[in-house]
Enzyme design. Structure first.
Site, PDB file in Angstrom:
ATOM      1  N   THR A  88     -34.166  31.077  72.578  1.00 20.86           N
ATOM      2  CA  THR A  88     -32.867  31.092  72.024  1.00 20.86           C
ATOM      3  C   THR A  88     -31.993  32.153  72.778  1.00 20.86           C
ATOM      4  O   THR A  88     -32.412  33.057  73.406  1.00 20.86           O
ATOM      5  CB  THR A  88     -33.014  31.445  70.464  1.00 20.86           C
ATOM      6  OG1 THR A  88     -33.535  32.755  70.368  1.00 20.86           O
ATOM      7  CG2 THR A  88     -33.594  30.253  69.959  1.00 20.86           C
ATOM      8  N   CYS A  89     -30.728  32.168  72.395  1.00 24.88           N
ATOM      9  CA  CYS A  89     -29.624  33.248  73.180  1.00 24.88           C
ATOM     10  C   CYS A  89     -29.508  34.532  72.306  1.00 24.88           C
ATOM     11  O   CYS A  89     -28.632  34.869  71.797  1.00 24.88           O
ATOM     12  CB  CYS A  89     -28.321  32.313  73.346  1.00 24.88           C
ATOM     13  SG  CYS A  89     -28.573  31.233  74.700  1.00 24.88           S
ATOM     14  N   ASP A  90     -30.665  34.894  71.987  1.00 26.64           N
ATOM     15  CA  ASP A  90     -30.647  36.014  71.066  1.00 26.64           C
ATOM     16  C   ASP A  90     -31.723  37.231  71.757  1.00 26.64           C
ATOM     17  O   ASP A  90     -33.109  36.637  71.929  1.00 26.64           O
ATOM     18  CB  ASP A  90     -31.225  35.948  69.389  1.00 26.64           C
ATOM     19  CG  ASP A  90     -30.997  37.101  68.749  1.00 26.64           C
ATOM     20  OD1 ASP A  90     -31.278  38.008  69.137  1.00 26.64           O
ATOM     21  OD2 ASP A  90     -30.179  36.987  67.538  1.00 26.64           O
TER      22      ASP A  90
END
Ligand SMILES: *Cc1c(COP(=O)(O)O)cnc(C)c1O
Length: 377
Positions: free
Chosen positions: A324-326
């Site tokens: 994910t983009c975290d």
């Protein structure tokens, strides 16, 4: 890993991460608990894995259920067990949820303060309550620490309050911390429980039950004692602290019941480095991360065994991250994880010991990734 899971994954193609859970292993685990603690009732902690296949099997084997919400109560009752095999073990409950549970027939509730006792006296009159005492979680890899429970001296007052309000002050509970590798940790909490029993008797009411919680481990990278060793240590501690007046007991295993029954298959999406330096550490990105079900890698608390198709090749330390983009979606970085140098994009890896606390922790659609799929075989 079990042969049945291996065969299943060899014969079926999945697009995206999947957790395959072997019910035969859950059955073996239940039988091991029943044998290790023959005089103790098992209340499976539903939150560890509430799959209907798991709950139905455990109901059939004779298990009872520890639940934390009305939804979990309904999941447990859907197996067909009678409500006297279900406890509402969360110490933090809305009064209207207590009333709903009472209407469903639930008569066993956890408390850790007088305000919660008062809710139960109003919404579930006459029910049995047990008071949870604090445990510091020492020795546990996933401690539950200070959020639940009160000090033992306060528990006596809480139980007396319940008694005065017409509830059945039934007993004491504790949880020694999840993934507890030290079999002696139950002894201190049982000593405190015995003291509470004695003080309540002095105040004119008799407790009957000790709920010894969960904490029984799954084997990840390190060896852990077998459930039989926990059983002996607990039995010895009961004898030491309660003498020949051993109370009714229950345990609430979650992880120890289902953890080693599940394996996640995940795909390597990318292997890369942050500089061109020869000795630069490799980053391995999988299609599952903290939000896809591996939340217990928080603070790198739980280190899962990871098998690859290239095991046996030369190993190199890697940082493992999710898709994910975290930026918190990194599984292992403080202590890098050794993986084969030859591990490549598109390889399938197996993350073992993932039958507990994975499907229930996976996000619904962060970045559009669907929740972790589960196949029960
Ligand atoms: C989570 C929980 C359990 C299960 O704990 P494990 O360490 O997974 O065995 C048992 N009892 C209560 C009250 C819990 O909250």
């Amino acid at each position: 890993m079990t042969d049945r899971i291996r065969r299943h994954l060899e014969s079926t193609v999945y697009d995206g991460p999947v957790m395959v859970l072997d019910l035969e292993r859950v059955r073996d685990n239940y039988m091991a608990f029943a044998k290790a603690l023959p005089d103790t009732r098992v209340f499976y902690a539903v939150k560890a894995n509430p799959d209907p296949g798991v709950l139905n099997l455990l109901a059939e084997l004779g298990s009872s259920f520890d639940t934390a919400s009305v939804v979990e109560i309904d999941m447990a009752l859907a197996t067909g067990v009678s409500p006297d095999r279900v406890s509402f073990g969360n110490t933090i409950k809305k009064e209207r949820d207590i009333a709903t549970a009472f209407a469903r027939g639930i008569r066993l509730f956890a408390v850790d303060c007088e305000a919660e006792v008062e809710k139960i006296a109003r919404a579930a009159p006459g029910s049995r309550v047990f008071c949870r005492i604090l445990c510091d979680g020492a020795g546990a890899e996933w401690p539950l620490s200070r959020k639940f429970g009160c000090v033992p001296e306060m528990a006596v007052d809480v139980l007396e309050h319940a008694h005065r309000l017409g509830l059945h002050a039934y007993g004491v509970s504790f949880h020694v911390g999840s993934q507890q590798a030290d079999t002696s940790m139950w002894s201190g909490a049982l000593a405190a429980s015995a003291k509470i029993f004695a003080e309540c008797a002095e105040r004119g009411f008799q407790l009957s039950m000790v709920n010894m919680g969960g904490g029984f481990p799954t084997r990840y990278l390190k060896d852990v004692p077998a459930v039989g060793q926990y059983g002996s240590a607990i039995f010895e501690a009961l004898r030491e602290h309660f003498g020949n007046q051993i109370p009714e007991t229950i345990v609430e295993p979650g992880r120890g019941m289902v953890g080693d029954a599940g394996v996640i298959q995940s795909e390597v999406i990318l292997v890369s480095k942050k500089t061109q330096a020869e000795d630069e550490i490799r980053w391995v990105y999988l299609d599952i991360g903290k939000f896809g079900g591996l939340a217990e890698t928080m603070d790198e608390a739980i280190r899962y065994p990871i098998r690859t198709p290239r095991d046996g090749d030369r190993m190199t330390p890697c940082i493992i991250a999710g898709p994910t983009c975290d930026s918190v979606d990194v599984l292992y970085e403080k202590v890098p994880y050794a993986l084969p140098v030859s591990l490549s994009i598109g390889d399938m890896v197996l993350i073992e010991g993932t039958g507990a606390y994975t499907t229930t922790y996976s996000a619904v659609a962060f970045n559009g990734f669907p929740p972790l799929r589960q196949i029960v075989i």
